[in-house]
Design an enzyme around this catalytic site. Sequence first.
Site, PDB file in Angstrom:
ATOM      1  N   ASN A   1     -10.740  -3.096   1.938  1.00  0.00           N
ATOM      2  CA  ASN A   1      -9.501  -3.038   0.376  1.00  0.00           C
ATOM      3  C   ASN A   1     -11.053  -2.820  -0.273  1.00  0.00           C
ATOM      4  OD1 ASN A   1      -6.993  -3.550   0.682  1.00  0.00           O
ATOM      5  ND2 ASN A   1      -7.524  -5.579   0.905  1.00  0.00           N
TER       6      ASN A   1
ATOM      7  N   HIS B   1      -4.626   1.323  11.318  1.00  0.00           N
ATOM      8  CA  HIS B   1      -4.014  -0.465  11.874  1.00  0.00           C
ATOM      9  C   HIS B   1      -5.818  -1.067  12.630  1.00  0.00           C
ATOM     10  CE1 HIS B   1      -3.145  -2.891  14.682  1.00  0.00           C
ATOM     11  NE2 HIS B   1      -2.144  -2.859  16.327  1.00  0.00           N
TER      12      HIS B   1
ATOM     13  N   TYR C   1       0.196  -4.711  12.352  1.00  0.00           N
ATOM     14  CA  TYR C   1       0.506  -2.792  11.646  1.00  0.00           C
ATOM     15  C   TYR C   1       0.967  -2.123  12.897  1.00  0.00           C
ATOM     16  CZ  TYR C   1      -2.849  -3.552   8.147  1.00  0.00           C
ATOM     17  OH  TYR C   1      -3.404  -3.549   6.862  1.00  0.00           O
TER      18      TYR C   1
ATOM     19  N   HIS D   1       0.769  -0.880  -0.094  1.00  0.00           N
ATOM     20  CA  HIS D   1       0.127  -0.006  -0.271  1.00  0.00           C
ATOM     21  C   HIS D   1       0.754   1.361   0.603  1.00  0.00           C
ATOM     22  CE1 HIS D   1      -3.755  -2.197   0.392  1.00  0.00           C
ATOM     23  NE2 HIS D   1      -3.161  -2.406   0.587  1.00  0.00           N
TER      24      HIS D   1
END
Length: 713
Positions: free
Chosen positions: A149, A340, A363, A75
């Site tokens: 997503n 996160h 994360y 990302h």
Amino acid sequence: MAEDKQPINPKDEQLGSYTENGQGEFLTTNQGLRVNDDQNSLKAGDRGPSLLEDHILREKITHFDHERIPERVVHARGSGAHGVFRPYDTSLSKYTRARFLCDPKRETPVFVRFSTVAGSRGSTDLARDVRGFAVKFYTEEGNFDLVGNNMPVFFIQDAIKFPDLIHAAKPEQDHEMPQAATAHDTFWDFISLMPESAHMIMWAMSDRAIPRSYRMMEGFGVHTFRLVNDRQQSVFVKFHWKPLLGVHSVAWDEAQKISGKDPDFHRRDLWEAIEAGNFPEYELGVQIVPEADEHKFDFDLLDPTKIIPEELVPVQKVGRMTLNRNPDNFFAETEQVAMHPGHIVPGIDFSNDPLLQGRLFSYTDTQLIRLGGPNFHEIPINRTVAPMHNHQRDGFMRQEINKGKANYNPNSLGGGCPFQARMADGGFTSHAEKIDAKKVRARSRSFFDHFSQATLFYNSQSEPEKKHIADALSFELGKVTTEAIRHRMVGILTQIDEGLAKTVAAALGIAWPVRPEQPVNHSIPADGDVSAFQPVAGQSAVKTSAALSMANTVKNTIRSRKIAILIADGFNSANVKTMKALLAEGGAMAELVAPHLGMIRTADGPPQKADKSLLTSASVLYDAVYVPGGESSVATLAVDPDAIHFLNEAYRHCKAIAYDQDAAEVTGATYFAKTPGPGLITGKDATALSHAFVEAVAQHRFWEREMERRIPA
């Protein structure tokens, strides 16, 4: 099985470094410990939560998270925007105590980061890829990050496989190619050996992987989460974002050309839309499943490679998000925002999805290396609007100035403060899920049906969408040089749809029927249960789902669409005025595109300034094209190869094209002049033509114009 070998000197004399390739060796940790199971994280039972003691998972993901500095490992290529979220009147308080979801008078600030997954920061926006859709809610109870997503499922079921997936998808390590693309051997080698990826591959090879805009794609939380009310009652929930503009894509050929013409296409589109006041809007939807219904489906709610078909559990629209402000500084905000999935608020909790469980560790670890230390929460874009009081101190880039002596709990020197909050005071309490299981590295057999939902997705597509999937697979696998990988993938496709498999096999020159050689799977331990790694046959209770096809999306608006108006000296400005007025009324943006920049003479009034030239623009940057009349303008455009190419390309990509009746000489020079199809509009009356054009633009594309095997997607 590999044999024990005497230690050898690993120093490579030629390179002057230590090298290894792992050929014929056992898989080990970085400490040399041989790994018995690299497919499953350690859990409390095969459907239970992942355990913190899983040192193999932690070592693997920690190393993976620290592979790239300073950009994100995945990302990396992103765009962001500020906005607000407001719930609808229908309160969710029956299900959750999260205040920002329950009070329609409460407006919650948000920051959204959209992104691609595989490419670096400098890659193109238009790669065929999953798109990240991550939302940070700045609630009064703390930050809630919905990190998802634009596809509702994922490639893998267990987080321990995430480093392998991304290593395979990234540029190949020996030559660092190709960038931001999965059309290469290592990715498809991995996928062909991981049948659990079959469903996600259908999504990734569909038009969902090349969206028209961040403003025209769905978002999903992917995992199953929990909602918990103030009586500590829990339900399972899936989160959805539904764009008000509908879900739309570009053609694959178009995406490749946009990458060359404007690799910042999505970033620019988002920025310009917000600056123009065309604020992107999305409705938040939830699919709620009572705990009593957890096992009633023919799939497992905890499996991140599965969806809940909307025919089984409808999506309830519970609120709206509006993005209304661009960042002031890209680095300070978009680049430094730290999302996160573990950032939750009272009323939201986790399920035992093994991919989610691994993300909860990963994360924080990623932010530590990427943002330089444990104080990334003090960067302005990450700061909570809720008061922050704890005993965490010091570290790199600390900004908080803590007073007093007590930096521990319990204490008396600080009056016991800050003190724990009761649930009635908004204190977070984890859902008290009963766990009674053995510690195992295993996967529940309820995760083993890998193909039925892949078939459901494919069967739900329109005929043009099915063709695009076949073409995408043919393109991607056509780039694979290892023949055995191509054969294995066609074998996988056979389990999804035989017609699809035959089409791809023909494109790859593979004889039918395909009988691929099965490689030795070294992932199965010698004393392991081989059956536990094999997919099982399953049948989806839902055979087709309208929600899975973009053919059924919103097609009633032209808001924020970009229209090119091709002109040259002597064009009919009155007709252009009529067209622009109607387009503006619908919220579309029209630009005058001419052979050159500067002032362009009209046939019936003062000259007008061109917005773009044919040299600096292209049809792929617009949603539709209009050609006004005017004898001199028509004569010029009809012999201009760039203008004719502009129209040919727009037609090839199935866009709406309108032209005045006296501009027929221009379209007559195109390849489609003798075989006009739907979405090609002409007329003498400017008002009637404009209305018909607006209706056509709202349809997005006329995919039925595609010719068999002449357009790659």
